[in-house]
Design a protein around this motif. Structure first.
Motif, PDB file in Angstrom:
ATOM      1  N   ARG A 120       0.818  -1.223   0.000  1.00 36.92           N
ATOM      2  CA  ARG A 120       0.000   0.000   0.000  1.00 36.92           C
ATOM      3  C   ARG A 120       0.849   1.270   0.000  1.00 36.92           C
ATOM      4  O   ARG A 120       0.340   2.370   0.163  1.00 36.92           O
ATOM      5  N   GLY A 121       2.166   1.113  -0.167  1.00 38.39           N
ATOM      6  CA  GLY A 121       3.044   2.268  -0.231  1.00 38.39           C
ATOM      7  C   GLY A 121       3.196   3.003   1.082  1.00 38.39           C
ATOM      8  O   GLY A 121       3.441   4.220   1.095  1.00 38.39           O
ATOM      9  N   LEU A 122       3.096   2.277   2.194  1.00 35.31           N
ATOM     10  CA  LEU A 122       3.140   2.911   3.508  1.00 35.31           C
ATOM     11  C   LEU A 122       4.488   2.761   4.209  1.00 35.31           C
ATOM     12  O   LEU A 122       4.624   3.094   5.390  1.00 35.31           O
ATOM     13  N   LEU A 123       5.477   2.261   3.478  1.00 35.98           N
ATOM     14  CA  LEU A 123       6.831   2.180   4.014  1.00 35.98           C
ATOM     15  C   LEU A 123       7.735   3.134   3.240  1.00 35.98           C
ATOM     16  O   LEU A 123       7.547   3.353   2.046  1.00 35.98           O
ATOM     17  N   GLU A 124       8.719   3.680   3.923  1.00 38.69           N
ATOM     18  CA  GLU A 124       9.649   4.604   3.287  1.00 38.69           C
ATOM     19  C   GLU A 124      11.058   4.339   3.800  1.00 38.69           C
ATOM     20  O   GLU A 124      11.233   3.786   4.900  1.00 38.69           O
ATOM     21  N   PRO A 125      12.087   4.726   3.025  1.00 41.96           N
ATOM     22  CA  PRO A 125      13.464   4.565   3.517  1.00 41.96           C
ATOM     23  C   PRO A 125      13.671   5.332   4.815  1.00 41.96           C
ATOM     24  O   PRO A 125      13.146   6.432   4.988  1.00 41.96           O
ATOM     25  N   TRP A 126      14.429   4.738   5.721  1.00 41.68           N
ATOM     26  CA  TRP A 126      14.685   5.360   7.020  1.00 41.68           C
ATOM     27  C   TRP A 126      16.109   5.910   7.001  1.00 41.68           C
ATOM     28  O   TRP A 126      17.082   5.145   7.019  1.00 41.68           O
ATOM     29  N   LEU A 165      13.755   0.329   6.451  1.00 45.32           N
ATOM     30  CA  LEU A 165      12.525   1.081   6.183  1.00 45.32           C
ATOM     31  C   LEU A 165      11.791   1.382   7.480  1.00 45.32           C
ATOM     32  O   LEU A 165      11.994   0.724   8.502  1.00 45.32           O
ATOM     33  N   ARG A 166      10.911   2.368   7.427  1.00 42.33           N
ATOM     34  CA  ARG A 166      10.016   2.693   8.527  1.00 42.33           C
ATOM     35  C   ARG A 166       8.634   2.979   7.944  1.00 42.33           C
ATOM     36  O   ARG A 166       8.482   3.157   6.722  1.00 42.33           O
ATOM     37  N   VAL A 167       7.643   3.040   8.791  1.00 36.55           N
ATOM     38  CA  VAL A 167       6.294   3.388   8.354  1.00 36.55           C
ATOM     39  C   VAL A 167       6.261   4.882   8.044  1.00 36.55           C
ATOM     40  O   VAL A 167       6.800   5.701   8.797  1.00 36.55           O
ATOM     41  N   SER A 168       5.645   5.236   6.939  1.00 34.40           N
ATOM     42  CA  SER A 168       5.475   6.644   6.576  1.00 34.40           C
ATOM     43  C   SER A 168       4.245   7.182   7.289  1.00 34.40           C
ATOM     44  O   SER A 168       3.109   6.862   6.923  1.00 34.40           O
ATOM     45  N   ALA A 190      -1.983  -2.267  13.752  1.00 31.54           N
ATOM     46  CA  ALA A 190      -1.252  -2.377  15.017  1.00 31.54           C
ATOM     47  C   ALA A 190       0.252  -2.444  14.776  1.00 31.54           C
ATOM     48  O   ALA A 190       1.046  -1.841  15.511  1.00 31.54           O
ATOM     49  N   VAL A 191       0.657  -3.168  13.739  1.00 27.87           N
ATOM     50  CA  VAL A 191       2.080  -3.271  13.399  1.00 27.87           C
ATOM     51  C   VAL A 191       2.621  -1.905  12.989  1.00 27.87           C
ATOM     52  O   VAL A 191       3.719  -1.499  13.384  1.00 27.87           O
ATOM     53  N   ALA A 192       1.839  -1.170  12.201  1.00 29.00           N
ATOM     54  CA  ALA A 192       2.260   0.158  11.755  1.00 29.00           C
ATOM     55  C   ALA A 192       2.473   1.099  12.932  1.00 29.00           C
ATOM     56  O   ALA A 192       3.509   1.775  13.037  1.00 29.00           O
ATOM     57  N   TYR A 193       1.513   1.137  13.839  1.00 31.08           N
ATOM     58  CA  TYR A 193       1.633   2.038  14.980  1.00 31.08           C
ATOM     59  C   TYR A 193       2.734   1.592  15.938  1.00 31.08           C
ATOM     60  O   TYR A 193       3.405   2.433  16.568  1.00 31.08           O
ATOM     61  N   ALA A 194       2.942   0.291  16.068  1.00 35.77           N
ATOM     62  CA  ALA A 194       4.018  -0.207  16.929  1.00 35.77           C
ATOM     63  C   ALA A 194       5.367   0.293  16.427  1.00 35.77           C
ATOM     64  O   ALA A 194       6.230   0.710  17.218  1.00 35.77           O
ATOM     65  N   GLN A 195       5.565   0.255  15.108  1.00 30.68           N
ATOM     66  CA  GLN A 195       6.836   0.734  14.563  1.00 30.68           C
ATOM     67  C   GLN A 195       7.009   2.232  14.810  1.00 30.68           C
ATOM     68  O   GLN A 195       8.086   2.683  15.228  1.00 30.68           O
ATOM     69  N   LEU A 196       5.963   2.994  14.604  1.00 37.01           N
ATOM     70  CA  LEU A 196       6.047   4.438  14.802  1.00 37.01           C
ATOM     71  C   LEU A 196       6.339   4.774  16.265  1.00 37.01           C
ATOM     72  O   LEU A 196       7.193   5.612  16.567  1.00 37.01           O
ATOM     73  N   ILE A 197       5.649   4.116  17.172  1.00 41.05           N
ATOM     74  CA  ILE A 197       5.849   4.364  18.603  1.00 41.05           C
ATOM     75  C   ILE A 197       7.266   3.999  19.032  1.00 41.05           C
ATOM     76  O   ILE A 197       7.900   4.691  19.835  1.00 41.05           O
ATOM     77  N   SER A 198       7.793   2.917  18.475  1.00 41.21           N
ATOM     78  CA  SER A 198       9.094   2.400  18.915  1.00 41.21           C
ATOM     79  C   SER A 198      10.250   3.339  18.598  1.00 41.21           C
ATOM     80  O   SER A 198      11.318   3.251  19.223  1.00 41.21           O
ATOM     81  N   MET A 199      10.081   4.239  17.670  1.00 39.06           N
ATOM     82  CA  MET A 199      11.193   5.111  17.291  1.00 39.06           C
ATOM     83  C   MET A 199      11.603   6.033  18.435  1.00 39.06           C
ATOM     84  O   MET A 199      12.699   6.586  18.436  1.00 39.06           O
ATOM     85  N   ALA A 200      10.732   6.180  19.434  1.00 35.73           N
ATOM     86  CA  ALA A 200      11.089   6.968  20.615  1.00 35.73           C
ATOM     87  C   ALA A 200      12.207   6.312  21.417  1.00 35.73           C
ATOM     88  O   ALA A 200      12.824   6.948  22.274  1.00 35.73           O
ATOM     89  N   ASN A 201      12.495   5.030  21.137  1.00 42.37           N
ATOM     90  CA  ASN A 201      13.528   4.309  21.874  1.00 42.37           C
ATOM     91  C   ASN A 201      14.919   4.473  21.275  1.00 42.37           C
ATOM     92  O   ASN A 201      15.878   3.872  21.777  1.00 42.37           O
ATOM     93  N   LEU A 202      15.058   5.275  20.227  1.00 37.17           N
ATOM     94  CA  LEU A 202      16.377   5.463  19.619  1.00 37.17           C
ATOM     95  C   LEU A 202      17.390   5.993  20.631  1.00 37.17           C
ATOM     96  O   LEU A 202      18.566   5.619  20.604  1.00 37.17           O
ATOM     97  N   ALA A 203      16.937   6.872  21.526  1.00 38.89           N
ATOM     98  CA  ALA A 203      17.852   7.431  22.521  1.00 38.89           C
ATOM     99  C   ALA A 203      18.426   6.342  23.426  1.00 38.89           C
ATOM    100  O   ALA A 203      19.554   6.460  23.917  1.00 38.89           O
ATOM    101  N   LYS A 204      17.654   5.274  23.646  1.00 37.98           N
ATOM    102  CA  LYS A 204      18.134   4.171  24.488  1.00 37.98           C
ATOM    103  C   LYS A 204      19.359   3.520  23.866  1.00 37.98           C
ATOM    104  O   LYS A 204      20.314   3.148  24.580  1.00 37.98           O
ATOM    105  N   LEU A 205      19.369   3.372  22.547  1.00 32.57           N
ATOM    106  CA  LEU A 205      20.530   2.783  21.888  1.00 32.57           C
ATOM    107  C   LEU A 205      21.769   3.643  22.117  1.00 32.57           C
ATOM    108  O   LEU A 205      22.869   3.130  22.323  1.00 32.57           O
TER     109      LEU A 205
END
Length: 267
Positions: free
Chosen positions: A161-167, A184-187, A209-224
């Motif tokens: 559905r074209g809802l992924l984009e390069p990250w 990739l990440r969800v657009s 649910a998978v789409a929103y999980a990916q979007l929410i998870s990006m807040a964890n980048l600082a943890k890395l």
């Protein structure tokens, strides 16, 4: 340690036994891990989720932005997180493709966890059937495989559905910034522009649910970043003071000690 994945067979393993893994050092070079749908919520709150592009795209949790490094494995083999991904918990057992087109239970004989009969957990009982514990592990792995497949099917629908984009992620290597390709990440913009019918269709199969999980998870980048800094601090202290791993983690009181609780705290 080199993996030697071999199928569990009566003829081979009748007189052998196995030991559970006491830590996660085996995963110290794994910078990604797959995700089963059942653990998606927990994974999204603690890890950065992304999509590896390919003919069949797959969702993974990023355990590091550097290949060959797992920031969630401590120097002593402990898992530095509140939730251990399901894929990691099944070791040293795995599923491998069988000639029948299905899957067979396998064991990593390079793990150092193989033993003689009577010295550890048996593979087979007196009736030459898999022990109850081995049978439960097999069922766990089968369920895990199905969960991973379900998650990746949802990722496939997002891509269609074209809802992924390069990250455009980059890592700092000295003075240079190195781009990470193929992720990739969800657009979010494309998702919000969907019409009502298309948006409702995404609820099928847990795709939304998978789409929103990916979007929410990006807040964890600082943890890395915090984990990378903590590992660097530990490595520097080990070089300069030659402290053993046990005392390093037991005495984290001085200002210059690594406080893993603080490191792992979510912003």
């Amino acid at each position: 340690m080199h993996s030697e994945i071999r199928p569990v067979r009566l003829a081979t393993h009748r007189e052998l036994a196995w030991k559970p893994s006491s830590g996660y050092a085996f995963a110290s070079t794994s910078n990604v891990t797959q995700i089963a749908g059942e653990e998606l919520g927990l994974m999204a709150t603690q890890y950065v989720l992304g999509v590896i592009d390919g003919e069949i795209p797959s969702m993974v949790a990023l355990l590091s932005l550097t290949p060959g490094t797992n920031l969630f494995v401590g120097p002593d083999g402990r898992w530095l997180g509140d939730y251990v991904p399901a894929v990691m918990r099944s070791y040293p057992f795995k599923l491998i493709p069988a000639e029948s087109g299905e899957f067979a239970l396998a064991f990593d004989e390079g793990s150092g966890l193989l033993a003689s009969a009577g010295e550890a957990e048996a593979f087979f009982d007196d009736q030459e059937r898999p022990t109850e514990r081995v049978s439960k592990i097999l069922q766990f792995l089968v369920n895990l495989h199905r969960g991973i497949r379900t998650t990746n099917e949802a990722i496939g629908r997002l891509k269609e559905r074209g809802l992924l984009e390069p990250w455009p992620l980059v890592i700092q290597d000295g003075e240079n910034k190195v781009p990470i390709n193929g992720l990739l990440r969800v657009s979010e913009s494309a998702l919000t522009q969907l019409d009502a019918v298309s948006f409702a269709a995404l609820r099928e199969g847990g795709t939304l649910a998978v789409a929103y999980a990916q979007l929410i998870s990006m807040a964890n980048l600082a943890k890395l970043g915090r984990l990378a800094n903590a590992h660097a601090q530990y490595a520097e202290r080990s070089r300069s003071q030659h402290e053993d791993v046990a005392s390093m983690f037991a005495s984290a009181k001085a200002d210059d000690d690594i406080d893993w609780d603080e490191v792992l705290k979510t912003d």
